[in-house]
Design a protein around this motif. Structure first.
Motif, PDB file in Angstrom:
ATOM      1  N   LEU A   1    -115.962 -61.948  -3.913  1.00  0.00           N
ATOM      2  CA  LEU A   1    -116.822 -60.990  -3.230  1.00  0.00           C
ATOM      3  C   LEU A   1    -116.205 -59.603  -3.117  1.00  0.00           C
ATOM      4  CD1 LEU A   1    -118.332 -63.126  -0.316  1.00  0.00           C
ATOM      5  CD2 LEU A   1    -119.564 -62.162  -2.267  1.00  0.00           C
ATOM      6  N   THR A   2    -114.895 -59.526  -3.049  1.00  0.00           N
ATOM      7  CA  THR A   2    -114.256 -58.207  -2.915  1.00  0.00           C
ATOM      8  C   THR A   2    -114.514 -57.338  -4.143  1.00  0.00           C
ATOM      9  OG1 THR A   2    -112.194 -59.203  -3.723  1.00  0.00           O
ATOM     10  CG2 THR A   2    -112.452 -58.972  -1.328  1.00  0.00           C
ATOM     11  N   ASN A   3    -114.758 -57.973  -5.295  1.00  0.00           N
ATOM     12  CA  ASN A   3    -115.100 -57.185  -6.494  1.00  0.00           C
ATOM     13  C   ASN A   3    -116.414 -56.431  -6.308  1.00  0.00           C
ATOM     14  OD1 ASN A   3    -113.893 -59.844  -8.616  1.00  0.00           O
ATOM     15  ND2 ASN A   3    -112.790 -58.094  -7.804  1.00  0.00           N
ATOM     16  N   LEU A   4    -117.227 -56.886  -5.356  1.00  0.00           N
ATOM     17  CA  LEU A   4    -118.516 -56.248  -5.076  1.00  0.00           C
ATOM     18  C   LEU A   4    -118.463 -55.362  -3.839  1.00  0.00           C
ATOM     19  CD1 LEU A   4    -120.822 -59.366  -5.617  1.00  0.00           C
ATOM     20  CD2 LEU A   4    -120.276 -57.564  -7.258  1.00  0.00           C
ATOM     21  N   GLY A   5    -117.277 -55.177  -3.290  1.00  0.00           N
ATOM     22  CA  GLY A   5    -117.155 -54.363  -2.084  1.00  0.00           C
ATOM     23  C   GLY A   5    -117.510 -55.104  -0.821  1.00  0.00           C
ATOM     24  N   ILE A   6    -117.462 -56.453  -0.871  1.00  0.00           N
ATOM     25  CA  ILE A   6    -117.789 -57.267   0.301  1.00  0.00           C
ATOM     26  C   ILE A   6    -116.504 -57.901   0.813  1.00  0.00           C
ATOM     27  CG2 ILE A   6    -119.142 -59.199   1.178  1.00  0.00           C
ATOM     28  CD1 ILE A   6    -121.110 -58.708  -1.094  1.00  0.00           C
TER      29      ILE A   6
ATOM     30  N   SER B   1    -121.307 -50.162   0.577  1.00  0.00           N
ATOM     31  CA  SER B   1    -122.549 -49.946  -0.151  1.00  0.00           C
ATOM     32  C   SER B   1    -122.332 -49.237  -1.485  1.00  0.00           C
ATOM     33  CB  SER B   1    -123.526 -49.150   0.721  1.00  0.00           C
ATOM     34  OG  SER B   1    -124.753 -48.975   0.061  1.00  0.00           O
ATOM     35  N   ASP B   2    -121.463 -48.235  -1.500  1.00  0.00           N
ATOM     36  CA  ASP B   2    -121.211 -47.487  -2.740  1.00  0.00           C
ATOM     37  C   ASP B   2    -120.564 -48.376  -3.797  1.00  0.00           C
ATOM     38  OD1 ASP B   2    -122.256 -45.216  -1.615  1.00  0.00           O
ATOM     39  OD2 ASP B   2    -120.318 -44.417  -0.969  1.00  0.00           O
ATOM     40  N   LYS B   3    -119.574 -49.167  -3.399  1.00  0.00           N
ATOM     41  CA  LYS B   3    -118.900 -50.038  -4.348  1.00  0.00           C
ATOM     42  C   LYS B   3    -119.843 -51.113  -4.871  1.00  0.00           C
ATOM     43  CE  LYS B   3    -114.619 -52.641  -5.020  1.00  0.00           C
ATOM     44  NZ  LYS B   3    -113.329 -53.077  -4.409  1.00  0.00           N
ATOM     45  N   LEU B   4    -120.710 -51.650  -3.989  1.00  0.00           N
ATOM     46  CA  LEU B   4    -121.687 -52.648  -4.414  1.00  0.00           C
ATOM     47  C   LEU B   4    -122.651 -52.041  -5.417  1.00  0.00           C
ATOM     48  CD1 LEU B   4    -123.087 -55.391  -4.234  1.00  0.00           C
ATOM     49  CD2 LEU B   4    -124.329 -54.543  -2.233  1.00  0.00           C
TER      50      LEU B   4
ATOM     51  N   SER C   1    -124.593 -51.512 -11.090  1.00  0.00           N
ATOM     52  CA  SER C   1    -124.944 -50.614 -12.198  1.00  0.00           C
ATOM     53  C   SER C   1    -124.062 -50.838 -13.412  1.00  0.00           C
ATOM     54  CB  SER C   1    -124.836 -49.150 -11.743  1.00  0.00           C
ATOM     55  OG  SER C   1    -125.741 -48.874 -10.706  1.00  0.00           O
ATOM     56  N   ASN C   2    -122.753 -51.023 -13.177  1.00  0.00           N
ATOM     57  CA  ASN C   2    -121.804 -51.125 -14.288  1.00  0.00           C
ATOM     58  C   ASN C   2    -121.695 -52.519 -14.878  1.00  0.00           C
ATOM     59  OD1 ASN C   2    -121.230 -48.413 -13.827  1.00  0.00           O
ATOM     60  ND2 ASN C   2    -119.501 -48.868 -12.478  1.00  0.00           N
ATOM     61  N   ASP C   3    -121.973 -53.549 -14.080  1.00  0.00           N
ATOM     62  CA  ASP C   3    -121.816 -54.928 -14.573  1.00  0.00           C
ATOM     63  C   ASP C   3    -122.952 -55.794 -14.040  1.00  0.00           C
ATOM     64  OD1 ASP C   3    -120.847 -57.195 -15.749  1.00  0.00           O
ATOM     65  OD2 ASP C   3    -119.128 -57.444 -14.405  1.00  0.00           O
ATOM     66  N   TYR C   4    -124.171 -55.425 -14.411  1.00  0.00           N
ATOM     67  CA  TYR C   4    -125.369 -56.104 -13.910  1.00  0.00           C
ATOM     68  C   TYR C   4    -125.337 -57.590 -14.231  1.00  0.00           C
ATOM     69  CZ  TYR C   4    -130.342 -56.404 -12.653  1.00  0.00           C
ATOM     70  OH  TYR C   4    -131.526 -56.706 -12.063  1.00  0.00           O
TER      71      TYR C   4
END
Length: 491
Positions: free
Chosen positions: A364-369, A381-384, A389-392
């Motif tokens: 989850l940390t890869n998604l900013g969580i 929110s920005d990291k998510l 966008s970059n790795d849909y």
């Protein structure tokens, strides 16, 4: 036996018995009340916990749906021109849509007749066509031979044509509106089998789609056809007075181009022109359509997952916490403190959240969580947004599928919320405890009633004995006082 007081002894037997029964009942009653209160509180808390888990499961199911990541968003640069929607099959891209003409349905006003609701039309048959298709035929007779009667017959038919009556300077007119747009779908009206009765001829309502005279070839007998002659005479009469039928709106097809390619449709709802995209035309003009992956929708579903998880964990934290109020007061204990099933639930969920999996998005940390101190989750929110966008596809793989986070968590939670699951078993146990408390309360009431009855009997028997002894004493005293030579000492 309540309400009896000591007549012989003067004692308040009611108060004595009540005090003795209360002293016997209170310790057991307090014990049962404590058990009942605790079980009821736990039962309520487990119900609320099940609701929080169910909400979390709903968020997981939405996130695990492939449609969440296959969904497409579509926007229009000018929402005044059209409103679009897109399905999963829509390809990403931009399209220029130029609308030169909207689709319009036919609307006509038939020739004016005297504006008097009592005036009748002659009998006959009124045939209404939309384009080359007969929409309906109305037999006009004594039950409907007025404009209002014909109007009602048209509207009740549900044939795709609606009628109303408009009264202008020339008289009352029957106006007809079709629900079918498109070139050539104009309304025409023909009266046949016209009788000679009525105040006005039914032929007046004949309308060939323009302000021109009726066409002889539209009638079986040509120029010699009686109905044609009647319609022609009615037209000439109406034309001379300016009361002939009129075209209010001519039926037209929508005309537009998509990236310069011409498209004609008989409706303003355009479907199939762009694969997976449909749109409703609102006005003429140009609007650019942009079809893209629904990244905002995915981000919203991830946020919903986090919110539902935090709601569940926040409730668990509250119900499993011991709060110290003051040094002199007892601490406030949550209803589920020490509940092993709740502890197991928290451990299972947390283990799945921190477990790494294959793919470009591993945790989850890869998604900013990230996990906060109280066990809830926090979203950058920005990291998510950047991760989506970059790795849909990577984000989709992390959440969806049998090995995705949503499915793994969902499978673990089923054991708690399904029929005969862990929470239902705990609920059944607590309900059984409450049933036992109810039974013990009934037994306690029965025992206390028996005790009360026994005490009343004992005290009443004692009171009766005291009364008898008092009577005997009074009798002896009276006897001695009346004996000869007996002197009572008086001070």
């Amino acid at each position: 036996m309540a309400g009896i007081t000591g007549i012989g002894s003067g004692m308040d037997i009611d108060s004595i018995v009540s005090a003795m029964v209360t002293a016997e009942k209170t310790p057991k009653q307090n014990q049962l009340n404590t058990v009942e209160k605790k079980a009821t509180t736990q039962l309520t808390s487990l119900g609320q916990l099940k609701g929080a888990i169910s909400t979390f499961q709903t968020a997981l199911a939405a996130l695990n749906s492939s449609s969440s990541f296959l969904a497409r968003s579509v926007t229009a640069s000018d929402a005044k021109v059209l409103t679009p929607s897109a399905s999963q099959s829509a390809a990403a891209g931009t399209y220029q849509v130029s609308v030169s003409q909207l689709a319009v349905s036919s609307k006509v006003a038939l020739a004016a007749v005297p504006a008097d609701s009592t005036k009748t039309l002659s009998s006959g048959t009124l045939e209404i066509k939309v384009g080359s298709t007969t929409a309906l035929k109305i037999d006009v007779g004594s039950g409907n031979n007025t404009l209002a009667g014909i109007r009602d017959a048209i509207n009740k038919s549900g044939a795709g044509v609606t009628a109303s009556i408009v009264t202008d300077d020339k008289g009352a007119r029957l106006t007809l509106t079709s629900n079918k747009a498109g070139d050539g779908n104009d309304i025409t009206v023909k009266a046949t089998n016209v009788g000679t009765d009525g105040d006005s001829s039914l032929s007046l309502l004949t309308f060939n789609g323009s302000a021109g005279a009726p066409v002889a070839t539209d009638y079986a007998g040509g120029e010699g056809d009686a109905d044609y002659q009647a319609a022609l005479q009615a037209f000439n009469t109406a034309s001379g007075s300016g009361s002939s039928g009129k075209v209010i709106a001519e039926a037209k097809s929508a005309q537009l181009t998509i990236d310069g390619l011409s498209i004609t449709r008989d409706s303003n709802s355009i479907d199939g022109a762009i694969e997976g995209v449909s749109f409703n035309l609102l006005t003429t003009g140009t609007s650019n359509l942009t079809v893209a992956r629904d990244e905002a929708g995915v981000k919203s579903k991830v946020q919903s997952f986090v919110d539902a998880y935090n709601t569940m964990m926040g409730f668990i934290n509250t119900q499993t916490k011991v709060t110290t109020v003051t040094d002199n007061d007892a601490p406030v204990v949550g209803a589920l403190v020490g509940d092993s099933s709740v502890r197991a639930l928290v451990n299972v969920v947390r283990n799945e959240l921190v477990a790494a999996q294959d793919g470009t998005v591993k945790v989850l940390t890869n998604l900013g969580i990230t996990t906060q101190q109280d066990g809830t989750l926090k979203v950058d929110s920005d990291k998510l947004g950047k991760a989506i966008s970059n790795d849909y596809e990577g984000v989709a793989k992390y959440f969806t599928g049998d090995s995705g986070l949503a499915a793994r968590l969902g499978n673990k939670l089923k054991a708690y919320t399904e029929t005969d699951g862990i929470l239902e078993q705990r609920t059944d146990m607590l309900q059984a405890t409450l049933d036992k408390v109810d039974k013990q309360n009934e037994d306690l009431t029965t025992r206390m009633n028996a005790l009360s009855e026994r005490l009343y009997k004992q005290f009443n028997a004692m009171d009766s004995l005291v009364a008898q002894l008092t009577n005997t004493s009074n009798s002896l005293t009276s006897l001695f006082e009346n004996m000869p030579g007996f002197v009572t000492s008086k001070e």
